[in-house]
Write a protein that holds these residues in place. Sequence first.
Motif, PDB file in Angstrom:
ATOM      1  N   VAL A  58     108.643  98.926  27.027  1.00  0.00           N
ATOM      2  CA  VAL A  58     107.873  99.325  25.842  1.00  0.00           C
ATOM      3  C   VAL A  58     106.458  98.756  25.875  1.00  0.00           C
ATOM      4  O   VAL A  58     105.488  99.454  25.548  1.00  0.00           O
ATOM      5  CB  VAL A  58     108.599  98.867  24.558  1.00  0.00           C
ATOM      6  N   ASN A  59     106.310  97.490  26.285  1.00  0.00           N
ATOM      7  CA  ASN A  59     105.005  96.837  26.195  1.00  0.00           C
ATOM      8  C   ASN A  59     104.136  96.972  27.435  1.00  0.00           C
ATOM      9  O   ASN A  59     102.951  96.639  27.392  1.00  0.00           O
ATOM     10  CB  ASN A  59     105.196  95.352  25.869  1.00  0.00           C
ATOM     11  N   PHE A  60     104.720  97.451  28.538  1.00  0.00           N
ATOM     12  CA  PHE A  60     103.914  97.711  29.724  1.00  0.00           C
ATOM     13  C   PHE A  60     103.932  99.184  30.118  1.00  0.00           C
ATOM     14  O   PHE A  60     102.893  99.838  30.160  1.00  0.00           O
ATOM     15  CB  PHE A  60     104.389  96.864  30.903  1.00  0.00           C
ATOM     16  N   LEU A  61     105.118  99.702  30.401  1.00  0.00           N
ATOM     17  CA  LEU A  61     105.200 101.048  30.954  1.00  0.00           C
ATOM     18  C   LEU A  61     104.687 102.092  29.972  1.00  0.00           C
ATOM     19  O   LEU A  61     103.948 103.020  30.357  1.00  0.00           O
ATOM     20  CB  LEU A  61     106.655 101.356  31.348  1.00  0.00           C
ATOM     21  N   ALA A  62     105.039 101.966  28.688  1.00  0.00           N
ATOM     22  CA  ALA A  62     104.602 102.955  27.695  1.00  0.00           C
ATOM     23  C   ALA A  62     103.079 102.993  27.554  1.00  0.00           C
ATOM     24  O   ALA A  62     102.466 104.058  27.703  1.00  0.00           O
ATOM     25  CB  ALA A  62     105.283 102.695  26.355  1.00  0.00           C
TER      26      ALA A  62
ATOM     27  N   ALA B 269     100.461 105.322  20.517  1.00  0.00           N
ATOM     28  CA  ALA B 269     100.428 104.099  21.330  1.00  0.00           C
ATOM     29  C   ALA B 269     100.389 102.857  20.449  1.00  0.00           C
ATOM     30  O   ALA B 269     101.038 101.845  20.751  1.00  0.00           O
ATOM     31  CB  ALA B 269      99.222 104.132  22.267  1.00  0.00           C
ATOM     32  N   CYS B 270      99.621 102.911  19.356  1.00  0.00           N
ATOM     33  CA  CYS B 270      99.554 101.774  18.423  1.00  0.00           C
ATOM     34  C   CYS B 270     100.928 101.460  17.844  1.00  0.00           C
ATOM     35  O   CYS B 270     101.347 100.297  17.802  1.00  0.00           O
ATOM     36  CB  CYS B 270      98.575 102.077  17.287  1.00  0.00           C
ATOM     37  N   ILE B 271     101.627 102.493  17.394  1.00  0.00           N
ATOM     38  CA  ILE B 271     102.952 102.290  16.790  1.00  0.00           C
ATOM     39  C   ILE B 271     103.925 101.730  17.821  1.00  0.00           C
ATOM     40  O   ILE B 271     104.708 100.813  17.524  1.00  0.00           O
ATOM     41  CB  ILE B 271     103.467 103.615  16.199  1.00  0.00           C
ATOM     42  N   ILE B 272     103.871 102.247  19.056  1.00  0.00           N
ATOM     43  CA  ILE B 272     104.746 101.742  20.121  1.00  0.00           C
ATOM     44  C   ILE B 272     104.489 100.258  20.366  1.00  0.00           C
ATOM     45  O   ILE B 272     105.419  99.456  20.472  1.00  0.00           O
ATOM     46  CB  ILE B 272     104.529 102.550  21.419  1.00  0.00           C
ATOM     47  N   LEU B 273     103.212  99.873  20.441  1.00  0.00           N
ATOM     48  CA  LEU B 273     102.879  98.476  20.740  1.00  0.00           C
ATOM     49  C   LEU B 273     103.200  97.554  19.567  1.00  0.00           C
ATOM     50  O   LEU B 273     103.614  96.403  19.779  1.00  0.00           O
ATOM     51  CB  LEU B 273     101.402  98.364  21.125  1.00  0.00           C
ATOM     52  N   ILE B 274     103.018  98.018  18.350  1.00  0.00           N
ATOM     53  CA  ILE B 274     103.368  97.189  17.189  1.00  0.00           C
ATOM     54  C   ILE B 274     104.869  96.910  17.178  1.00  0.00           C
ATOM     55  O   ILE B 274     105.300  95.758  16.990  1.00  0.00           O
ATOM     56  CB  ILE B 274     102.915  97.880  15.883  1.00  0.00           C
ATOM     57  N   CYS B 275     105.658  97.953  17.401  1.00  0.00           N
ATOM     58  CA  CYS B 275     107.115  97.765  17.469  1.00  0.00           C
ATOM     59  C   CYS B 275     107.503  96.969  18.712  1.00  0.00           C
ATOM     60  O   CYS B 275     108.404  96.124  18.677  1.00  0.00           O
ATOM     61  CB  CYS B 275     107.824  99.119  17.477  1.00  0.00           C
ATOM     62  N   GLY B 276     106.808  97.235  19.816  1.00  0.00           N
ATOM     63  CA  GLY B 276     107.126  96.551  21.068  1.00  0.00           C
ATOM     64  C   GLY B 276     106.911  95.063  21.004  1.00  0.00           C
ATOM     65  O   GLY B 276     107.723  94.284  21.529  1.00  0.00           O
TER      66      GLY B 276
END
Length: 419
Positions: free
Chosen positions: A322-326, A346-353
Amino acid sequence: METNNSFNEQFEFSGKLKTYSLVAIVVGIVAIALGFFLNTEREFANLLLCGYYFTCVCIAGVFFCALQYAAQAGWSASILRVPQAFAKVLPYAAAILILVVALGIFTPQQVITEEGHQTIKGTMLYKEWAPKEITTKGSEAYNAVIAGKSGYLNIPFFFVRMAFYLIAYSILGLMLVKYSNNEDELGGMFNYKKSFNISAAFLAIFGFTVPLFAFDTIMSLDAHWFSTMFGWYNFAALWVSGLSVITLLLISLRKQGYFTWVTVDHLHNLGQLMFGFSIFWTYLWFAQFLLIYYANIPEEAAYFYKRWEPEFQPWFWLNIVVNFLAPFLVLMARDSKRAVPVLKTACIILICGHWLDYYIMIMPATVGPKGRGFGVQEIGTFLGFAGLFTFLFFTALSKFKSLVPKNHPFLQESLHHHI
């Protein structure tokens, strides 16, 4: 060349946004109360997780402002009100984190034995070093390794350090806000120069203390283990999380009709920072993991052994995905950083990640395998803190007389920023 933008508009915090944030706070309060009833130890771990995340995001806002002033950056001048609002929220986040830590240390953990008796067993948080018996010779719980660290890991000094970090960050952040407001009223270069000096002081203090902040708040949960890379690993998570929240809020505010001068070029810069520091986070994650895995020294490997137990191993590997590949796949292309829906995703993915990243750091060290999974406690506590941050942030933003530092010396450069 001047622009036709009006900079005297204030943000109005009302309507559905305010209602939703208050509803989220109420949901969080109910979930926390229920969590204490279901599993007190697990709820304390969730409060520490969300309190630390909340505080780190606010600190990232101060760091963003200080970095822009110290670098004399022009591109960001027109978006500084968003991270400045983070600085105004930081004292509340800091107070909540200190309260959670204090309650976690001074609340005894009661265990019901097979005979049905209740016995006191350590504390809810920092149980590897906080109980007095661990460093008391002759006690059944005495631990020579922890006793050797007691000059640093003791409750009074621990709170002195934590108070110093958070008070220093808060005061310097509020000073940056103050001088920016004064600059709006008075013009000239005096307040900008003050902001530059305060930023330099903040960066010097922050650079030396942010690893210690991570060591104390998170790494000391695993008091037998240590890693010199852990502080910078946490800094990378703090910075990426903060950038993601700043970017997501700017996108949201633009959609509401505010910050109309913010263009895809500004968002592109933020996307570049998110992408670059996600790679930096990955480098630190991989370097810390590979060195410990290869050396296989017991006192170092114990940290990862806990996180490779069946209950946590899927989340451990999901963390790197989640925090690298995505972000690597989503944000690498130039066009993706300029496509607002893609950047928002991308912001939502990183916040959750990075919530998951902190989860992996905290849960195995506090509640162990029984803390696995995501239930009412995790989701409800996160929603409560998200609602609180939203309410405090937009309240702080609404207090600014102008949504842009209108007398910032580099404002025109920011308004005409193009890459």
